[in-house]
Motif scaffolding. Structure first.
Motif, PDB file in Angstrom:
ATOM      1  N   CYS A  82      -9.952   3.711   3.296  1.00  0.00           N
ATOM      2  CA  CYS A  82      -8.770   3.077   2.701  1.00  0.00           C
ATOM      3  C   CYS A  82      -9.121   2.088   1.601  1.00  0.00           C
ATOM      4  O   CYS A  82      -8.219   1.534   0.976  1.00  0.00           O
ATOM      5  N   ILE A 125      -5.544  -1.167  -2.958  1.00  0.00           N
ATOM      6  CA  ILE A 125      -5.457   0.294  -3.022  1.00  0.00           C
ATOM      7  C   ILE A 125      -4.452   0.667  -4.107  1.00  0.00           C
ATOM      8  O   ILE A 125      -3.355   0.100  -4.146  1.00  0.00           O
ATOM      9  N   PHE A 134      -1.502  -1.956  -3.996  1.00  0.00           N
ATOM     10  CA  PHE A 134      -1.123  -2.621  -2.750  1.00  0.00           C
ATOM     11  C   PHE A 134      -2.325  -3.418  -2.239  1.00  0.00           C
ATOM     12  O   PHE A 134      -3.393  -2.860  -2.001  1.00  0.00           O
ATOM     13  N   GLY A 135      -2.136  -4.716  -2.107  1.00  0.00           N
ATOM     14  CA  GLY A 135      -3.204  -5.590  -1.608  1.00  0.00           C
ATOM     15  C   GLY A 135      -3.450  -5.335  -0.139  1.00  0.00           C
ATOM     16  O   GLY A 135      -2.520  -5.082   0.630  1.00  0.00           O
ATOM     17  N   HIS A 136      -4.679  -5.395   0.263  1.00  0.00           N
ATOM     18  CA  HIS A 136      -5.009  -4.939   1.609  1.00  0.00           C
ATOM     19  C   HIS A 136      -5.772  -6.000   2.399  1.00  0.00           C
ATOM     20  O   HIS A 136      -5.596  -6.129   3.602  1.00  0.00           O
ATOM     21  N   ALA A 179       1.482  -7.234   1.952  1.00  0.00           N
ATOM     22  CA  ALA A 179       2.187  -7.577   3.194  1.00  0.00           C
ATOM     23  C   ALA A 179       1.467  -8.734   3.853  1.00  0.00           C
ATOM     24  O   ALA A 179       0.232  -8.810   3.826  1.00  0.00           O
TER      25      ALA A 179
ATOM     26  N   ASP B  77      -0.264  -0.691   5.409  1.00  0.00           N
ATOM     27  CA  ASP B  77      -0.959  -1.138   4.185  1.00  0.00           C
ATOM     28  C   ASP B  77      -1.648   0.010   3.451  1.00  0.00           C
ATOM     29  O   ASP B  77      -1.704   0.015   2.221  1.00  0.00           O
ATOM     30  N   ILE B 121      -3.171   9.599   0.053  1.00  0.00           N
ATOM     31  CA  ILE B 121      -3.006   8.404  -0.785  1.00  0.00           C
ATOM     32  C   ILE B 121      -3.723   8.650  -2.118  1.00  0.00           C
ATOM     33  O   ILE B 121      -4.708   9.391  -2.171  1.00  0.00           O
TER      34      ILE B 121
END
Lengths: 289, 287
Positions: A82, A125, A134-136, A179, B77, B121
């Motif tokens: 990821c 990502i 998107f911050g992870h 998030a 996420d 993804i």
């Protein structure tokens, strides 16, 4: 190493060096000199190579040290599938030869290891729209330094903000989403980028339902403000209400309002309370964007 | 050959979980079969919470035994926000009582029960040359309930889910990871030759993981359903790799790092304890 504008954690760039983890295919799409700060080619880590194994293990330990106590450490396969394969990791590190003895012991660094020891990292990502990420994961040893009094003379305050600001520039992010939990202190860092558009207030798809999804446009001004450049002023709308993240009924109500099409934002940093914190919300206006 | 798989659609319905910003980039009629609008779900809406819980349960059942159960925060996420989830599901009333119990379906639940899911993804390199839609995608998950309880859903579900899932996303280059001993390697090998990016992967929880990429063509999609003995795009193997031989896998990794092009070109075969995978090893290209 210095940035071309004043930042809060200026001294950190005298103590630490940047690194990037990216596959050879992803690397050309990154900015390896965010705000002119060069990432030496020796500090570019290829996750597909055996020689990277020790450094990637140290990153995993950094994550464990940061998130272990909160119960959300990242499994190693998640790091790989990821983060390292689809996106990238940017952070600040210390060469093993000069790393502080207590940190060497904390990380259990192999005696013959001569590479970098990560002190912070930011993982994001790419999303399907160009420039949208998107911050992870934001990990920083700063709280661990404070908790364990590892290097009393070194103040790591501002490390998280500095790392995230540089990382988003390195990843060439234009629109950011992420998030976090309503009770997370990370909101103090996120709010530095400006008003945060809210996409969810109550999130059943997440392990912690009391999670919010937030976003902001990644302008240079927003990134510089996040790193503490006093020359950047960000317009923020007035607060309409304060949210206690433990008030699930209120969170569900806000979520229902957003699902009906209402637009809200977090205009500024939370307000600390004796037993937690209150998070401000405001109606989304042009001042938010 | 699709006719052999159509009975699946008598028992299962396709579903898609995708953010409204992502949907315009996806094909909502994979294989010419439209996903019912009611089965296109928004991952952020509270009303879909129960279905998402069932999806997490399916993942826990299939990947939990590998120690790779996906926590819900990772699902949010790293899967459903940057990408999307396609799958096949049965109406709750069609699911036998014993299966409802094992899947944790609440007694009062009347909606869809996921039987299979395919998650992809985008990969950053898919935006190279200024693409506005990513062309490289990582197959993040492929799983079906048949892996742990073959009696619940129709046979062939994994191939059909992969075939449809690959058409939902605008994939030109597919990347992914799989464990050498996983039965899924056989399914993926049906797609065509898998070019190895890693053969031994210490960055992964399970180092005996391979990372692959392949360029997708119609031929590859069709061959998932046909399951040919030898893929027409695959060169003949010139070596067999013993997937339990750590030394051999490490050597293969060193060869890849030295510039050798190595592909998995066929199905694993097993004799007794020995599982061997046919590979094609090309000499390193001149720099």
């Amino acid at each position: 190493m210095v940035l071309p504008f004043p930042i809060k954690g200026d001294h950190l760039l005298r103590e630490l060096v940047p690194y990037v983890v990216a596959t050879p295919a992803n690397l050309p799409l990154l900015e390896l000199q965010p705000f002119g700060l060069p990432t030496p080619s020796a500090h570019v880590i290829d996750p597909l190579r055996l020689e990277s194994a020790v450094f990637l293990d140290l990153l995993h330990k950094l994550d464990g040290l940061t998130f272990g106590p909160e119960g959300m450490p990242m499994p190693k396969w998640v790091f790989y599938d990821c983060s390292e394969l689809p996106g990238a990791i940017y952070g600040l590190a210390r060469p093993a030869a000069t790393v502080w003895p207590k940190v060497r012991s904390l990380f259990q660094i192999p005696a013959d290891y001569a590479g970098l020891v990560p002190v912070s990292m930011y993982v994001a990502i790419p999303m399907p729209q160009p420039g949208m990420w998107f911050g992870h994961n934001l990990s920083s040893l700063a709280p661990v330094f404070r908790r364990l009094d590892l290097v009393p003379d070194l103040d790591l305050a501002g490390l998280g903000s500095l790392t995230k600001g540089l990382a988003l520039k390195c990843f060439r992010v234009q629109q950011f989403w992420g998030a976090t939990q309503w009770q997370s202190k990370a909101l103090y860092i996120h709010a530095k980028f400006g008003p945060l558009a809210l996409q969810t207030a109550y999130t059943p798809a997440h392990s912690e339902h009391e999670t919010l999804t937030y976003g902001f446009r990644c302008t240079d001004g927003a990134l510089r403000a996040s790193m503490g450049d006093p020359g950047v002023q960000i317009a923020r709308p007035p607060v309409d209400a304060w949210i206690d993240g433990r008030d699930v009924v209120r969170l569900k109500e806000l979520q229902a309002q957003m699902e009906r099409g209402e637009a809200w934002c977090i205009p500024q940093a939370p307000r600390p309370q004796a037993d937690g914190m209150l998070v401000p919300i405001a109606r989304w206006t042009t001042a938010c964007s | 050959m699709i006719n052999h798989y159509l009975p699946i659609l008598r028992e299962c319905e396709p579903f898609l979980i995708a953010h409204h910003d992502v949907r315009p980039q996806l094909n909502l009629a994979p294989g010419g079969m439209p996903i019912p609008p009611d089965n296109v779900l928004h991952p952020q809406h509270m009303a879909n919470g129960r279905f998402l819980e069932l999806l997490a349960r399916l993942d826990g059942l299939t990947f939990g035994p590998f120690g790779m159960h996906m926590p819900s925060w990772v699902f949010y996420d790293c899967a459903v926000m940057p990408g999307a989830v396609f799958g096949l599901a049965m109406r709750a009333e069609r699911v036998p009582e014993w299966a409802r119990e094992s899947l944790g379906v609440p007694a009062d639940y009347l909606g869809l029960v996921p039987m299979a899911q395919f998650i992809a993804i985008p990969v950053l390199s898919g935006f190279a040359s200024g693409a506005t839609v990513p062309t490289t995608w990582l197959m993040y998950t492929l799983e079906t309930i048949n892996e742990i309880s073959p009696g619940i859903a129709p046979h062939g579900l994994i191939e059909f889910t992969l075939w449809m899932g690959l058409q939902v996303f605008p994939i030109q280059e597919l990347q992914g990871t799989v464990q050498w001993r996983s039965p899924k390697l056989a399914t993926l090998a049906h797609l065509g030759p898998l070019e190895l990016l890693t053969a031994w992967t210490p960055a992964h929880s399970l180092p005996r993981t391979l990372t692959f990429k392949m360029h997708l063509r119609d031929l590859h999609l069709q061959s998932v359903l046909l399951a040919p003995r030898a893929h027409p795009d695959a060169p003949p193997p010139n070596a067999l790799i013993d997937v339990d031989d750590e030394g051999a896998l490490r050597q293969l990794q060193r060869d890849i790092e030295a510039g050798h092009r190595i592909q998995v070109v066929g199905q694993p075969t097993s004799v007794g304890c020995h599982v061997r995978v046919p590979i094609f090893r090309a000499a390193p290209t001149a720099a």
